[in-house]
Scaffold this motif. Sequence first.
Motif, PDB file in Angstrom:
ATOM      1  N   MET A   1      31.059  27.957 -14.080  1.00 35.26           N
ATOM      2  CA  MET A   1      30.614  26.647 -14.556  1.00 35.26           C
ATOM      3  C   MET A   1      29.091  26.538 -14.658  1.00 35.26           C
ATOM      4  O   MET A   1      28.582  25.836 -15.526  1.00 35.26           O
ATOM      5  CB  MET A   1      31.158  25.548 -13.651  1.00 35.26           C
ATOM      6  N   ALA A   2      28.362  27.204 -13.777  1.00 33.33           N
ATOM      7  CA  ALA A   2      26.920  27.010 -13.732  1.00 33.33           C
ATOM      8  C   ALA A   2      26.120  28.114 -14.411  1.00 33.33           C
ATOM      9  O   ALA A   2      25.001  27.874 -14.841  1.00 33.33           O
ATOM     10  CB  ALA A   2      26.473  26.869 -12.275  1.00 33.33           C
TER      11      ALA A   2
ATOM     12  N   TYR B   1      33.691  31.582  -7.416  1.00 30.60           N
ATOM     13  CA  TYR B   1      33.851  32.094  -8.777  1.00 30.60           C
ATOM     14  C   TYR B   1      33.760  30.961  -9.793  1.00 30.60           C
ATOM     15  O   TYR B   1      33.231  31.132 -10.883  1.00 30.60           O
ATOM     16  CB  TYR B   1      35.169  32.855  -8.916  1.00 30.60           C
ATOM     17  N   GLY B   2      34.268  29.802  -9.434  1.00 28.91           N
ATOM     18  CA  GLY B   2      34.142  28.634 -10.303  1.00 28.91           C
ATOM     19  C   GLY B   2      32.693  28.242 -10.497  1.00 28.91           C
ATOM     20  O   GLY B   2      32.277  27.874 -11.594  1.00 28.91           O
TER      21      GLY B   2
ATOM     22  N   ARG C   1      25.275  22.560  -6.825  1.00 29.96           N
ATOM     23  CA  ARG C   1      25.757  23.934  -6.956  1.00 29.96           C
ATOM     24  C   ARG C   1      26.106  24.556  -5.620  1.00 29.96           C
ATOM     25  O   ARG C   1      27.090  25.287  -5.508  1.00 29.96           O
ATOM     26  CB  ARG C   1      24.724  24.788  -7.683  1.00 29.96           C
ATOM     27  N   TRP C   2      25.354  24.257  -4.579  1.00 27.93           N
ATOM     28  CA  TRP C   2      25.636  24.889  -3.282  1.00 27.93           C
ATOM     29  C   TRP C   2      26.982  24.440  -2.737  1.00 27.93           C
ATOM     30  O   TRP C   2      27.684  25.214  -2.106  1.00 27.93           O
ATOM     31  CB  TRP C   2      24.501  24.644  -2.284  1.00 27.93           C
ATOM     32  N   VAL C   3      27.378  23.189  -3.001  1.00 25.96           N
ATOM     33  CA  VAL C   3      28.688  22.699  -2.561  1.00 25.96           C
ATOM     34  C   VAL C   3      29.787  23.406  -3.350  1.00 25.96           C
ATOM     35  O   VAL C   3      30.779  23.864  -2.785  1.00 25.96           O
ATOM     36  CB  VAL C   3      28.792  21.166  -2.715  1.00 25.96           C
ATOM     37  N   LEU C   4      29.597  23.485  -4.660  1.00 20.62           N
ATOM     38  CA  LEU C   4      30.576  24.169  -5.498  1.00 20.62           C
ATOM     39  C   LEU C   4      30.694  25.638  -5.105  1.00 20.62           C
ATOM     40  O   LEU C   4      31.785  26.201  -5.056  1.00 20.62           O
ATOM     41  CB  LEU C   4      30.183  24.030  -6.970  1.00 20.62           C
ATOM     42  N   ARG C   5      29.567  26.266  -4.782  1.00 17.15           N
ATOM     43  CA  ARG C   5      29.563  27.674  -4.375  1.00 17.15           C
ATOM     44  C   ARG C   5      30.386  27.883  -3.107  1.00 17.15           C
ATOM     45  O   ARG C   5      31.101  28.864  -2.969  1.00 17.15           O
ATOM     46  CB  ARG C   5      28.126  28.154  -4.166  1.00 17.15           C
TER      47      ARG C   5
END
Length: 121
Positions: A68-69, A63-64, A54-58
Amino acid sequence: IYIEDAAAAIVAALERGRAGQGYNIVDDEPVRWHDFMTELARAVGAPAPWSIPRWVLRLAAPYGEIFMAETSIRVSNARAKSELDWVPSVPTYREGVQRIAQALGVVAPKDPDRIEERAES
């Protein structure tokens, strides 16, 4: 939801639905996006999708990451079942994925690095 079930629900809503009423046309089993994609990959013999922390996606798409999470889009088809007298012929996403794989002639190979297609007869 399986396409034929969606079409049957539209017909049922046109024939038996109440004016101004909304109906959730979904199967019977809520599923997370990652679980759906994992089942789809398994059904066709493809490698399972990667999980991104999640931290990478953040960092990459804040916003994704929230969508998504953290966003739940679980809905119930109870009103459609009771008011439209409709039930999905494919009650779960797992069964729908299997039907799609079969319709496409895809067989999950024994070797997970290969995807084989069934010869049409």
